[in-house]
Design a protein around this motif. Structure first.
Motif, PDB file in Angstrom:
ATOM      1  N   LEU A  55      -7.961  -0.421   6.370  1.00 14.14           N
ATOM      2  CA  LEU A  55      -8.279  -1.594   5.763  1.00 14.14           C
ATOM      3  C   LEU A  55      -8.328  -2.169   4.784  1.00 14.14           C
ATOM      4  O   LEU A  55      -8.861  -3.018   3.758  1.00 14.14           O
ATOM      5  CB  LEU A  55      -9.695  -1.981   6.338  1.00 14.14           C
ATOM      6  CG  LEU A  55     -10.734  -0.534   6.071  1.00 14.14           C
ATOM      7  CD1 LEU A  55     -11.230  -0.586   4.978  1.00 14.14           C
ATOM      8  CD2 LEU A  55     -11.934  -0.423   7.351  1.00 14.14           C
ATOM      9  N   ALA A  77      -8.869  -0.340  12.265  1.00 16.66           N
ATOM     10  CA  ALA A  77     -10.722  -0.840  11.562  1.00 16.66           C
ATOM     11  C   ALA A  77     -11.023  -2.312  12.857  1.00 16.66           C
ATOM     12  O   ALA A  77      -9.632  -2.758  13.445  1.00 16.66           O
ATOM     13  CB  ALA A  77     -10.490  -1.677  11.047  1.00 16.66           C
ATOM     14  N   VAL A  78     -11.868  -2.285  13.341  1.00 16.91           N
ATOM     15  CA  VAL A  78     -11.453  -3.751  13.811  1.00 16.91           C
ATOM     16  C   VAL A  78     -11.815  -4.601  13.126  1.00 16.91           C
ATOM     17  O   VAL A  78     -11.575  -5.494  13.852  1.00 16.91           O
ATOM     18  CB  VAL A  78     -13.259  -3.749  14.326  1.00 16.91           C
ATOM     19  CG1 VAL A  78     -14.599  -3.393  13.368  1.00 16.91           C
ATOM     20  CG2 VAL A  78     -13.392  -5.015  15.485  1.00 16.91           C
ATOM     21  N   GLY A  79     -12.094  -5.004  11.858  1.00 18.68           N
ATOM     22  CA  GLY A  79     -11.801  -6.397  10.902  1.00 18.68           C
ATOM     23  C   GLY A  79     -10.837  -6.093  10.958  1.00 18.68           C
ATOM     24  O   GLY A  79     -10.012  -5.229  10.647  1.00 18.68           O
ATOM     25  N   LEU A 102     -15.007   1.806  18.343  1.00 16.68           N
ATOM     26  CA  LEU A 102     -15.833   2.264  16.865  1.00 16.68           C
ATOM     27  C   LEU A 102     -17.430   2.017  17.427  1.00 16.68           C
ATOM     28  O   LEU A 102     -18.587   2.279  16.300  1.00 16.68           O
ATOM     29  CB  LEU A 102     -15.220   2.296  15.845  1.00 16.68           C
ATOM     30  CG  LEU A 102     -14.593   0.313  15.594  1.00 16.68           C
ATOM     31  CD1 LEU A 102     -15.500  -0.871  15.885  1.00 16.68           C
ATOM     32  CD2 LEU A 102     -13.914   0.519  14.395  1.00 16.68           C
ATOM     33  N   SER A 238     -20.502  -5.202   7.323  1.00 13.54           N
ATOM     34  CA  SER A 238     -19.905  -5.697   7.472  1.00 13.54           C
ATOM     35  C   SER A 238     -18.200  -6.046   6.004  1.00 13.54           C
ATOM     36  O   SER A 238     -17.357  -4.810   6.608  1.00 13.54           O
ATOM     37  CB  SER A 238     -20.195  -7.204   8.631  1.00 13.54           C
ATOM     38  OG  SER A 238     -20.344  -8.213   7.402  1.00 13.54           O
ATOM     39  N   ARG A 239     -18.528  -7.080   5.785  1.00 17.64           N
ATOM     40  CA  ARG A 239     -17.034  -6.767   4.516  1.00 17.64           C
ATOM     41  C   ARG A 239     -18.036  -7.265   3.532  1.00 17.64           C
ATOM     42  O   ARG A 239     -19.278  -8.200   3.521  1.00 17.64           O
ATOM     43  CB  ARG A 239     -16.718  -7.917   4.872  1.00 17.64           C
ATOM     44  CG  ARG A 239     -15.223  -7.114   5.980  1.00 17.64           C
ATOM     45  CD  ARG A 239     -15.096  -6.259   5.383  1.00 17.64           C
ATOM     46  NE  ARG A 239     -13.964  -5.441   6.367  1.00 17.64           N
ATOM     47  CZ  ARG A 239     -13.830  -4.469   7.521  1.00 17.64           C
ATOM     48  NH1 ARG A 239     -14.910  -3.922   7.271  1.00 17.64           N
ATOM     49  NH2 ARG A 239     -12.948  -4.031   8.159  1.00 17.64           N
ATOM     50  N   HIS A 287     -18.095   3.041   2.626  1.00 15.64           N
ATOM     51  CA  HIS A 287     -17.728   2.170   4.339  1.00 15.64           C
ATOM     52  C   HIS A 287     -17.499   3.178   4.789  1.00 15.64           C
ATOM     53  O   HIS A 287     -16.462   3.694   5.417  1.00 15.64           O
ATOM     54  CB  HIS A 287     -16.115   1.323   3.225  1.00 15.64           C
ATOM     55  CG  HIS A 287     -16.170   0.280   4.170  1.00 15.64           C
ATOM     56  ND1 HIS A 287     -15.686  -1.106   3.762  1.00 15.64           N
ATOM     57  CD2 HIS A 287     -16.610   0.235   5.882  1.00 15.64           C
ATOM     58  CE1 HIS A 287     -14.807  -0.836   4.853  1.00 15.64           C
ATOM     59  NE2 HIS A 287     -15.650  -0.807   6.358  1.00 15.64           N
ATOM     60  N   ILE A 288     -18.658   3.560   5.388  1.00 13.84           N
ATOM     61  CA  ILE A 288     -18.192   5.173   6.379  1.00 13.84           C
ATOM     62  C   ILE A 288     -18.595   4.574   7.451  1.00 13.84           C
ATOM     63  O   ILE A 288     -18.907   5.612   8.755  1.00 13.84           O
ATOM     64  CB  ILE A 288     -18.825   6.283   5.786  1.00 13.84           C
ATOM     65  CG1 ILE A 288     -20.255   5.537   5.763  1.00 13.84           C
ATOM     66  CG2 ILE A 288     -18.227   7.351   4.737  1.00 13.84           C
ATOM     67  CD1 ILE A 288     -21.038   7.128   5.656  1.00 13.84           C
ATOM     68  N   GLY A 289     -18.669   3.368   8.005  1.00 12.82           N
ATOM     69  CA  GLY A 289     -19.073   2.517   8.998  1.00 12.82           C
ATOM     70  C   GLY A 289     -18.744   2.810  10.501  1.00 12.82           C
ATOM     71  O   GLY A 289     -19.537   4.294  11.070  1.00 12.82           O
ATOM     72  N   SER A 290     -17.502   3.504  10.777  1.00 10.80           N
ATOM     73  CA  SER A 290     -17.027   4.371  11.859  1.00 10.80           C
ATOM     74  C   SER A 290     -16.572   5.340  11.702  1.00 10.80           C
ATOM     75  O   SER A 290     -16.205   6.465  12.560  1.00 10.80           O
ATOM     76  CB  SER A 290     -15.407   3.141  12.336  1.00 10.80           C
ATOM     77  OG  SER A 290     -14.496   3.447  11.288  1.00 10.80           O
ATOM     78  N   ARG A 296     -12.742   8.491  15.302  1.00 15.23           N
ATOM     79  CA  ARG A 296     -11.033   8.108  13.931  1.00 15.23           C
ATOM     80  C   ARG A 296     -10.591   8.944  14.693  1.00 15.23           C
ATOM     81  O   ARG A 296      -9.051   8.111  14.941  1.00 15.23           O
ATOM     82  CB  ARG A 296     -11.404   8.741  12.004  1.00 15.23           C
ATOM     83  CG  ARG A 296     -12.701   8.005  11.851  1.00 15.23           C
ATOM     84  CD  ARG A 296     -11.813   6.745  10.937  1.00 15.23           C
ATOM     85  NE  ARG A 296     -12.912   5.453  10.881  1.00 15.23           N
ATOM     86  CZ  ARG A 296     -13.773   5.465   9.215  1.00 15.23           C
ATOM     87  NH1 ARG A 296     -13.442   6.261   8.521  1.00 15.23           N
ATOM     88  NH2 ARG A 296     -14.566   4.696   9.021  1.00 15.23           N
TER      89      ARG A 296
HETATM   90  C1  DGY Z   1     -14.243  -1.496  10.390  1.00 13.30           C
HETATM   91  O1  DGY Z   1     -13.171  -1.126  10.950  1.00 13.30           O
HETATM   92  O2  DGY Z   1     -13.816  -2.813  10.436  1.00 13.30           O
HETATM   93  C2  DGY Z   1     -15.473  -0.728   9.480  1.00 13.30           C
HETATM   94  O3  DGY Z   1     -15.063  -1.846   8.658  1.00 13.30           O
HETATM   95  C3  DGY Z   1     -15.220   0.460   9.641  1.00 13.30           C
HETATM   96  O4  DGY Z   1     -15.677   1.479   9.384  1.00 13.30           O
END
Ligand code: DGY
Length: 327
Positions: A55, A77-79, A102, A238-239, A287-290, A296
């Motif tokens: 990302l 990443a999902v984003g 994730l 999110s962002r 930025h450790i959401g996932s 990972r």
């Molecule tokens: C994503 O995958 O977009 C998340 O921000 C990761 O933490």
């Protein structure tokens, strides 16, 4: 003829790319936390059929133009706001992301961040570590309750709904705002759809999980913070660009809201001198959401499969720009 070449822009768990190696020659940047320099990336892209990107990589026209054979960009990443998807589509390049795998992990982190901010966990940990704990006091490190409060979720996608599910365990009232209504979240989780304004006015916890789009860019500005309760806690997983950071700072200075928990920032990574770090009532994460090892690794297997699939002409599980596949 050799196998197609796939370049991975960061060091990822090697054993998760085994399947891809059957179909491609895979090379990865040798550092886990230091991004590949642009010059190397552009040079590697020259021969690449696939790129596995992070990302933090800017995947723009310059990079795609340097990669005449590129067929797939698999983002870990999902984003995917780091990718010029329109540009990729115009060039016939498949863009894929990593949703679903994730969801629970990112929801766990979001709820942890909410709890850590509400109950002042990082501040309390530092208090003990720094030897400040001399006496017990009735209001020592007193935080804010979570149970039976109102959570307002902006962006009721998979992660938003999974955060809502966690909130039900805390007997919270759940409000949400989303581009479209989510009847299943309403039926299964008792979530109530409200306008953005109603959500920010009524929620004790305003949680942003909306993707970054032109509509959500700087959605959280001073006017939004001023509409929130003075006791509201703002959580962003999110962002960073959904928030006007100067406005958040002003809102904290003027006590328009009580606290903020932030996993994401406008310009990442932030340094120790970032202005939002001077507040005790801001909990900041990198930025450790996932970021769980299991997730990972699963994300890495998935991006590997996405590249392998495109190479052998099979449709990958998650395509961002479907029209490219349909041709
Ligand atoms: C994503 O995958 O977009 C998340 O921000 C990761 O933490």
């Amino acid at each position: 003829m050799g196998k197609p070449f796939v370049y991975v822009t960061r060091k990822v768990p090697e054993h998760c790319l085994g399947e891809l190696r059957e179909f491609a020659e895979v090379e990865m940047w040798h550092e886990e936390e230091i991004p590949v320099d642009r010059e190397t990336l552009l040079a590697k892209a020259k021969d690449a059929t696939g790129l596995i990107t992070m990302l933090s990589d800017k995947v723009n026209a310059e990079l795609m133009d340097a990669a005449p054979n590129l067929k797939v960009i698999a983002n870990l990443a999902v984003g995917f706001d780091n990718i010029d998807v329109e540009g990729a589509t115009a060039r016939g390049i498949v863009v894929s992301n990593t949703p679903n795998v994730l969801t629970d992990t990112t929801a766990d982190l979001t709820f942890s961040l909410l709890m850590a901010t509400a109950r002042r966990i990082p501040e309390a940990v530092n208090y003990v570590r720094e030897g400040q704990w001399k006496n017990w006091g009735p209001l020592l490190m007193a935080g804010t309750d979570i149970h039976h409060k109102t959570i307002g979720i902006v962006g009721m996608g998979r992660i938003g709904a999974t955060v809502a599910k966690r909130a039900t365990g805390f007997d919270m009232e759940i409000l949400y705002h989303n581009r479209s209504r989510k009847p299943e979240a309403e039926a299964e989780l008792g979530a109530t759809y409200v306008s953005f304004d109603e959500l920010i006015e009524k929620s004790d916890y305003v949680v942003c999980l909306a993707p970054l789009t032109p509509e959500t860019k700087e959605l959280f500005d001073l006017a939004a913070f001023r509409k929130m309760k003075d006791s509201a806690i703002f959580i962003n997983a999110s962002r960073g660009a959904v928030v006007k950071e100067d406005d958040l700072q002003q809102a904290l200075d003027e006590k328009e809201i009580a606290a903020a928990g932030l996993d994401v920032f406008l310009n990442e990574p932030i340094g120790a001198d970032h202005p939002l770090l001077k507040y005790d009532n801001v909990v900041a994460l990198p930025h450790i959401g996932s970021a769980s090892v299991e997730t990972r690794e699963e994300m890495t297997r998935l991006v590997g499969r996405h590249c392998a699939n495109v190479i052998v002409g099979r449709k990958p599980e998650y395509i961002v720009n479907e029209s490219v596949w349909k041709g």
